[in-house]
Every structure is written in structure tokens, then in C-alpha cells.
Design a protein around this motif. Sequence first.
Motif, PDB file in Angstrom:
ATOM      1  N   ASP A  25      -6.445 -15.466   0.759  1.00  0.00           N
ATOM      2  CA  ASP A  25      -6.374 -16.687  -0.040  1.00  0.00           C
ATOM      3  C   ASP A  25      -5.254 -16.579  -1.068  1.00  0.00           C
ATOM      4  N   SER A  26      -4.257 -17.432  -0.932  1.00  0.00           N
ATOM      5  CA  SER A  26      -3.168 -17.564  -1.919  1.00  0.00           C
ATOM      6  C   SER A  26      -2.507 -16.227  -2.241  1.00  0.00           C
ATOM      7  N   LEU A  27      -2.236 -15.446  -1.226  1.00  0.00           N
ATOM      8  CA  LEU A  27      -1.642 -14.127  -1.420  1.00  0.00           C
ATOM      9  C   LEU A  27      -0.138 -14.256  -1.654  1.00  0.00           C
ATOM     10  N   SER A  28       0.333 -13.627  -2.719  1.00  0.00           N
ATOM     11  CA  SER A  28       1.767 -13.596  -3.019  1.00  0.00           C
ATOM     12  C   SER A  28       2.163 -12.176  -3.380  1.00  0.00           C
ATOM     13  N   VAL A  29       3.362 -11.793  -2.957  1.00  0.00           N
ATOM     14  CA  VAL A  29       3.898 -10.461  -3.259  1.00  0.00           C
ATOM     15  C   VAL A  29       5.327 -10.621  -3.757  1.00  0.00           C
ATOM     16  N   GLN A  30       5.604 -10.033  -4.916  1.00  0.00           N
ATOM     17  CA  GLN A  30       6.961 -10.001  -5.450  1.00  0.00           C
ATOM     18  C   GLN A  30       7.353  -8.559  -5.733  1.00  0.00           C
ATOM     19  N   PHE A  31       8.627  -8.257  -5.529  1.00  0.00           N
ATOM     20  CA  PHE A  31       9.183  -6.960  -5.879  1.00  0.00           C
ATOM     21  C   PHE A  31      10.156  -7.143  -7.037  1.00  0.00           C
ATOM     22  N   ARG A  32       9.955  -6.381  -8.090  1.00  0.00           N
ATOM     23  CA  ARG A  32      10.818  -6.461  -9.263  1.00  0.00           C
ATOM     24  C   ARG A  32      12.028  -5.554  -9.077  1.00  0.00           C
ATOM     25  N   LEU A  33      13.206  -6.134  -9.140  1.00  0.00           N
ATOM     26  CA  LEU A  33      14.455  -5.387  -9.093  1.00  0.00           C
ATOM     27  C   LEU A  33      15.114  -5.465 -10.471  1.00  0.00           C
ATOM     28  N   PRO A  34      16.094  -4.603 -10.763  1.00  0.00           N
ATOM     29  CA  PRO A  34      16.716  -4.632 -12.092  1.00  0.00           C
ATOM     30  C   PRO A  34      17.269  -5.994 -12.488  1.00  0.00           C
ATOM     31  N   LYS A  64       6.732 -10.532   7.114  1.00  0.00           N
ATOM     32  CA  LYS A  64       5.613 -10.172   7.988  1.00  0.00           C
ATOM     33  C   LYS A  64       5.098  -8.761   7.693  1.00  0.00           C
ATOM     34  N   SER A  65       6.000  -7.788   7.631  1.00  0.00           N
ATOM     35  CA  SER A  65       5.580  -6.403   7.402  1.00  0.00           C
ATOM     36  C   SER A  65       5.059  -6.200   5.982  1.00  0.00           C
ATOM     37  N   VAL A  66       5.622  -6.907   5.025  1.00  0.00           N
ATOM     38  CA  VAL A  66       5.124  -6.816   3.649  1.00  0.00           C
ATOM     39  C   VAL A  66       3.676  -7.282   3.594  1.00  0.00           C
ATOM     40  N   LEU A  67       3.347  -8.304   4.357  1.00  0.00           N
ATOM     41  CA  LEU A  67       1.962  -8.770   4.425  1.00  0.00           C
ATOM     42  C   LEU A  67       1.043  -7.639   4.883  1.00  0.00           C
ATOM     43  N   ALA A  68       1.422  -6.926   5.937  1.00  0.00           N
ATOM     44  CA  ALA A  68       0.607  -5.823   6.443  1.00  0.00           C
ATOM     45  C   ALA A  68       0.416  -4.753   5.384  1.00  0.00           C
ATOM     46  N   HIS A  69       1.495  -4.380   4.706  1.00  0.00           N
ATOM     47  CA  HIS A  69       1.409  -3.331   3.700  1.00  0.00           C
ATOM     48  C   HIS A  69       0.601  -3.776   2.489  1.00  0.00           C
ATOM     49  N   ALA A  70       0.681  -5.054   2.142  1.00  0.00           N
ATOM     50  CA  ALA A  70      -0.102  -5.565   1.017  1.00  0.00           C
ATOM     51  C   ALA A  70      -1.593  -5.465   1.295  1.00  0.00           C
ATOM     52  N   LEU A  71      -2.000  -5.747   2.530  1.00  0.00           N
ATOM     53  CA  LEU A  71      -3.417  -5.713   2.880  1.00  0.00           C
ATOM     54  C   LEU A  71      -3.989  -4.306   2.802  1.00  0.00           C
ATOM     55  N   LEU A  72      -3.151  -3.293   2.963  1.00  0.00           N
ATOM     56  CA  LEU A  72      -3.633  -1.914   2.974  1.00  0.00           C
ATOM     57  C   LEU A  72      -3.228  -1.121   1.740  1.00  0.00           C
ATOM     58  N   GLY A  73      -2.686  -1.803   0.734  1.00  0.00           N
ATOM     59  CA  GLY A  73      -2.321  -1.120  -0.490  1.00  0.00           C
ATOM     60  C   GLY A  73      -1.182  -0.143  -0.330  1.00  0.00           C
ATOM     61  N   LEU A  74      -0.228  -0.459   0.516  1.00  0.00           N
ATOM     62  CA  LEU A  74       0.884   0.449   0.806  1.00  0.00           C
ATOM     63  C   LEU A  74       2.205  -0.048   0.219  1.00  0.00           C
ATOM     64  N   LEU A  75       2.127  -0.854  -0.827  1.00  0.00           N
ATOM     65  CA  LEU A  75       3.333  -1.366  -1.457  1.00  0.00           C
ATOM     66  C   LEU A  75       3.852  -0.386  -2.511  1.00  0.00           C
ATOM     67  N   PRO A  76       5.154  -0.394  -2.762  1.00  0.00           N
ATOM     68  CA  PRO A  76       5.712   0.497  -3.786  1.00  0.00           C
ATOM     69  C   PRO A  76       5.332   0.046  -5.192  1.00  0.00           C
ATOM     70  N   GLY A  77       5.658   0.872  -6.161  1.00  0.00           N
ATOM     71  CA  GLY A  77       5.234   0.619  -7.535  1.00  0.00           C
ATOM     72  C   GLY A  77       5.865  -0.595  -8.182  1.00  0.00           C
ATOM     73  N   ASN A  78       6.983  -1.107  -7.652  1.00  0.00           N
ATOM     74  CA  ASN A  78       7.613  -2.281  -8.254  1.00  0.00           C
ATOM     75  C   ASN A  78       7.081  -3.584  -7.682  1.00  0.00           C
ATOM     76  N   ALA A  79       5.969  -3.504  -6.950  1.00  0.00           N
ATOM     77  CA  ALA A  79       5.378  -4.710  -6.341  1.00  0.00           C
ATOM     78  C   ALA A  79       4.296  -5.290  -7.245  1.00  0.00           C
ATOM     79  N   THR A  80       4.245  -6.603  -7.284  1.00  0.00           N
ATOM     80  CA  THR A  80       3.158  -7.332  -7.929  1.00  0.00           C
ATOM     81  C   THR A  80       2.505  -8.201  -6.873  1.00  0.00           C
ATOM     82  N   ILE A  81       1.196  -8.061  -6.730  1.00  0.00           N
ATOM     83  CA  ILE A  81       0.466  -8.840  -5.732  1.00  0.00           C
ATOM     84  C   ILE A  81      -0.606  -9.665  -6.423  1.00  0.00           C
TER      85      ILE A  81
END
Length: 334
Positions: A25-34, A64-81
Amino acid sequence: MTATAPTTAPALSAAAGRRPLLAIDSLSVQFRLPDASVHAVTDLSLTVRTGELLAVVGESGCGKSVLAHALLGLLPGNATITGHAVLHHPDTKPVDLVTCGQRHLARTVRGRRVGLVPQSPATALNPVRTGRRLLAETLRVHGRDRADADRLAVDVGLNPADLDRYPHELSGGMAQRLVTALALAPDPSLLIADEPTTGLDRPLVDHTLDLLRRRCDTGAAVVLITHDLAAARRVADTVAVMYASRIVEHQAADRLFAAPTHPYGAALLDALPDRAFRPVPGHPPMLTALPTGCAFAPRCPRRTDTCATQPPLAQTGDGATVACHHPIPAGANT
């Protein structure tokens, strides 16, 4: 990684009658870059049901792949979900994969209730252990007989003798089949397969797809992430078309391949060799600079001034959803 509190995700009527297994539901993922933010997934809502094979398709880089990693908590530290992904089970409480925390994901979800076939098997395999040892240890941890290793190898199209090799001794296709066997070993209720046919020849592609299809026929669910529309057409029940971080169309596979509703879905199908074999014109936008309106508008033959505003994902009345101000009418051409 930060998250918000859970709500209830909407169900998709196209798979009515099956029990909801995963409600996003309403899933969003952002990666913070400098100097920028990458909007990798934007306001994504999907429901996956028991016995369903959902294919998520779209051009490379759409999220697509970011979605998979978000569901399993495999995103890097600069990600906000933000948003929610609630995993259901008839015998336990639902768990929100976004808010439950890494410890819970590692102990009870990842590699147990949810399996992952990674896109890059070479980086997922321990280089100092043979395939047999990796598979035997996985089976042991999950209370299964180590003797099942050979059977699993055969199931994924791998010669059992190849289990005695180290990862660097395997071809790309062999490594792909090994990670598929490792993902299947715990018998998860949900399998996320991220480009699982990479590096395989056509007979092994079909073998792998049929294996995924059989899992759904026994009541498990599969999310197949692929750019291979022929693969999706072969085995999927439903298809979600992703473009520039958003789902733009989601409907039953047979209907989508017969009559896509979104112009982007139609353009993808027209690119198939057995259709017009015409590439999608133009290029997708950068995920660091998404437009305020429809991201596909610069490439779309149906665009008007209305497309300067973002179209909502709306139901079409037959269980399908589409995000387009000018969806393609049934029986019409783009």
C-alpha cells in the motif's frame, strides 16, 4: 531506512477468491544522494494472492528490482521507504515488511516465508563453499533432509554433480539455477524471482518458468520481476507494468496481452518480435528529475495538455487499474 505506520492495502479483484498473501500500500522508495534524490519507487500499491503469479514488467531502471529489495529490507543506508507491505499467514499475525525491523525480517521472513532469487547470483553465493554445502546447510536450517539437495538440483535443471563445484567454477546459467534452488529450499509461501532466467538458454528458460508456475498451482505465490514479456505471457496470472518508478497498468495477463489499456503497455507489446517489432520511441526520464505530470507523456502518441498533471491509478471496471488520462479503449489502436 525510515518508515511510517501501517494501513490496509486495497485488494485487486482480478484474483478474487484467492486469499491475500501480500498487500502493498502506497510504497515509495527514495535514495538520498549528495546533490539529488532518486525516486526509485513511487506510491506503489499491489495485492498478491495465494496461487497467483504476478509479473512486474518494464524497461531497465524503472524500479522493479528496488521493489524486491524494499520488501526484504535489503536497501542501502541512504534509502528512505514509506508505505506498507503486509505479509499475511493463516496461522500467524500479519507482519508489515516495512516497519517490522531488520531483526524480524532476518529471523522469520527473509529466506523463510519469503524467498528471493537475486538478479546477480555471483554476488549472492559464498565463494568458499560448494553448491552442495550451501544447499545442504539451507535445507538443514529449515528442518529438511539434506538428501533433498539432489532433487532440488534436478528440479531447477542443474546436474547434481555440479553441486560439488565452487561458485567460481559454475557458468552464469549454473549459478542462476543454484540460487533458484537455494530460494526454493525453505519452501516459502512467497517467492520473489528477480530476472530468474538470466544467462539461461531457451529450454532452461522454459524449464524455470514452468517450475515457478507449478509453485503457484500448489498454492504458493510468485512475484516474477522481468523485462522478458514472452516469459510473463507464458506463465503470469496478472501483470503490473512499471514505468519511471510507478505502476501504470495492472490487469490479468490474458487481457493485457490481448488489449493493453495504457499507451506504454501497448508500446512494450509492439516492441515484441512477433508483433510490430517497433522499439518504444524516446527515453524514460531520469529518476532524479521526474516530471510533475505523466512521465510517459513525452513518448506518448495520445498525449494532450491534460497530461501535464499526474494521472491517478484508477480501476477500469473489470478489476484492472490504469494510470492514464487517455487510456486506450477496448479494440482501439494507439
